[in-house]
Design an enzyme around this catalytic site. Structure first.
Site, PDB file in Angstrom:
ATOM      1  N   ASP A 119       0.823  -1.211   0.000  1.00  0.00           N
ATOM      2  CA  ASP A 119       0.000   0.000   0.000  1.00  0.00           C
ATOM      3  C   ASP A 119       0.856   1.259   0.000  1.00  0.00           C
ATOM      4  O   ASP A 119       2.073   1.210   0.199  1.00  0.00           O
ATOM      5  CB  ASP A 119      -0.953   0.001   1.213  1.00  0.00           C
ATOM      6  CG  ASP A 119      -0.258  -0.374   2.516  1.00  0.00           C
ATOM      7  OD1 ASP A 119       0.986  -0.327   2.580  1.00  0.00           O
ATOM      8  OD2 ASP A 119      -0.952  -0.712   3.488  1.00  0.00           O
ATOM      9  N   ASN A 174      -7.213  -2.603  14.444  1.00  0.00           N
ATOM     10  CA  ASN A 174      -8.607  -2.899  14.101  1.00  0.00           C
ATOM     11  C   ASN A 174      -8.731  -4.114  13.173  1.00  0.00           C
ATOM     12  O   ASN A 174      -9.795  -4.381  12.634  1.00  0.00           O
ATOM     13  CB  ASN A 174      -9.282  -1.669  13.456  1.00  0.00           C
ATOM     14  CG  ASN A 174      -8.623  -1.257  12.148  1.00  0.00           C
ATOM     15  OD1 ASN A 174      -7.655  -1.878  11.706  1.00  0.00           O
ATOM     16  ND2 ASN A 174      -9.137  -0.210  11.525  1.00  0.00           N
ATOM     17  N   HIS A 219      -7.040  -4.575  10.293  1.00  0.00           N
ATOM     18  CA  HIS A 219      -6.828  -4.357   8.859  1.00  0.00           C
ATOM     19  C   HIS A 219      -5.527  -5.010   8.395  1.00  0.00           C
ATOM     20  O   HIS A 219      -4.598  -5.200   9.175  1.00  0.00           O
ATOM     21  CB  HIS A 219      -6.888  -2.873   8.483  1.00  0.00           C
ATOM     22  CG  HIS A 219      -5.700  -2.029   8.842  1.00  0.00           C
ATOM     23  ND1 HIS A 219      -5.820  -0.736   9.287  1.00  0.00           N
ATOM     24  CD2 HIS A 219      -4.368  -2.264   8.809  1.00  0.00           C
ATOM     25  CE1 HIS A 219      -4.623  -0.212   9.487  1.00  0.00           C
ATOM     26  NE2 HIS A 219      -3.710  -1.128   9.219  1.00  0.00           N
ATOM     27  N   GLU A 273      -9.565  -1.931   5.371  1.00  0.00           N
ATOM     28  CA  GLU A 273     -10.158  -1.593   6.657  1.00  0.00           C
ATOM     29  C   GLU A 273     -11.438  -2.391   6.917  1.00  0.00           C
ATOM     30  O   GLU A 273     -12.123  -2.802   5.963  1.00  0.00           O
ATOM     31  CB  GLU A 273     -10.516  -0.093   6.654  1.00  0.00           C
ATOM     32  CG  GLU A 273      -9.328   0.836   6.485  1.00  0.00           C
ATOM     33  CD  GLU A 273      -8.585   1.085   7.792  1.00  0.00           C
ATOM     34  OE1 GLU A 273      -8.479   0.167   8.633  1.00  0.00           O
ATOM     35  OE2 GLU A 273      -8.107   2.208   7.970  1.00  0.00           O
TER      36      GLU A 273
END
Ligand code: GLP
Length: 241
Positions: free
Chosen positions: A67, A136, A138, A143
């Site tokens: 990314d 979280n 991801h 996400e």
């Protein structure tokens, strides 16, 4: 899914580096999938040392990063282009022409995403994918959401991720709100995957990753469907296992 629990971050980093090194030794023209964030830094340091000792050679290796932030120039110290250069590439002999990172500065982002997928395909596919994990759940910048992207796309970052990553920027305001991330299928197509997690703030995400259920609310839980996935976690991240 194999879970390796190491004593601490140092041991986790060494184990991860050994697995990457063995991949490159067994297949010198390996295609590696690489991750950023604070977690793989120790692994990169170990790999640089192995390279300096003449134990591994990256001259035939190709790499694809997961990314990149949207519209953050490559020379910005918080960009993943800059991170990879500083923390890994400039210290080893991986050839510039074999290094691929999504370009968040591309004029035509949709085209950039399509091209990135094509380039991965033409390389023969990723042999070994290294992943970190967000608190979280991801992976890359996929996400938690009702629906996840299959392929490389421009994505919105969640408030939790912006907050978590603000430690690298002057303030949360400065964190880009969007990023280009490879999709879940891009990750799951890798032949082998190693996910690294260190610290108590990852314990909940790790518990959800190996829960026995898959949920788009914990993107990493989809990794349970992969036949060759290894989690390397330290004791703190394994706290809820
Ligand atoms: C970032 C990256 C992820 C990374 C995660 C965890 O947002 N896009 O690829 O795995 O956050 O980062 P860290 O290792 O710093 O906790």
């Amino acid at each position: 899914m194999r879970v390796i629990i190491e004593k601490d971050y140092r041991d986790l980093s060494k184990k991860a580096a050994l697995l990457v090194a063995s991949q490159v030794i067994l297949k010198p023209n390996s295609v590696l999938g690489l991750a950023t964030g604070s977690t793989p830094l120790g692994m990169y340091r170990e790999l640089i040392q192995m390279y300096q000792r003449g134990e591994i050679n990256f001259s035939e290796v190709s790499s694809f990063n997961l990314d990149e932030y949207y519209r953050l120039p490559h020379d910005n110290p918080e960009s993943y282009h800059y991170y990879m250069q500083e923390n890994f590439f400039k210290h080893i002999n991986l050839k510039a022409k074999n290094i691929f990172i999504p370009d968040g500065m591309a004029d035509d982002i949709e085209r950039e995403c399509r091209d990135y997928e094509e380039t991965i395909k033409h390389s023969g596919g990723i042999d070994l994918q290294i992943l970190g994990i967000g608190s979280n759940g991801h992976v890359g910048f996929n996400e938690p959401a009702e629906q996840l992207n299959v392929t490389t796309k421009l994505v919105n970052l969640t408030a939790e991720t912006i907050e978590a990553n603000s430690r690298f920027f002057d303030s949360a305001e400065d964190v880009p709100k969007m990023a280009v991330s490879v999709g879940m299928a891009t990750i799951l197509k890798a032949r082998r995957i190693i996910l690294l997690a260190s610290g108590e703030n990852k314990a909940e995400a790790i518990k959800n990753t190996i829960s026995g259920y898959v949920s788009t609310k914990t993107p990493a839980s989809l990794l349970q469907t992969h036949p060759e996935i290894t989690l390397i976690v330290d004791r703190a991240a394994a706290n809820f296992l």
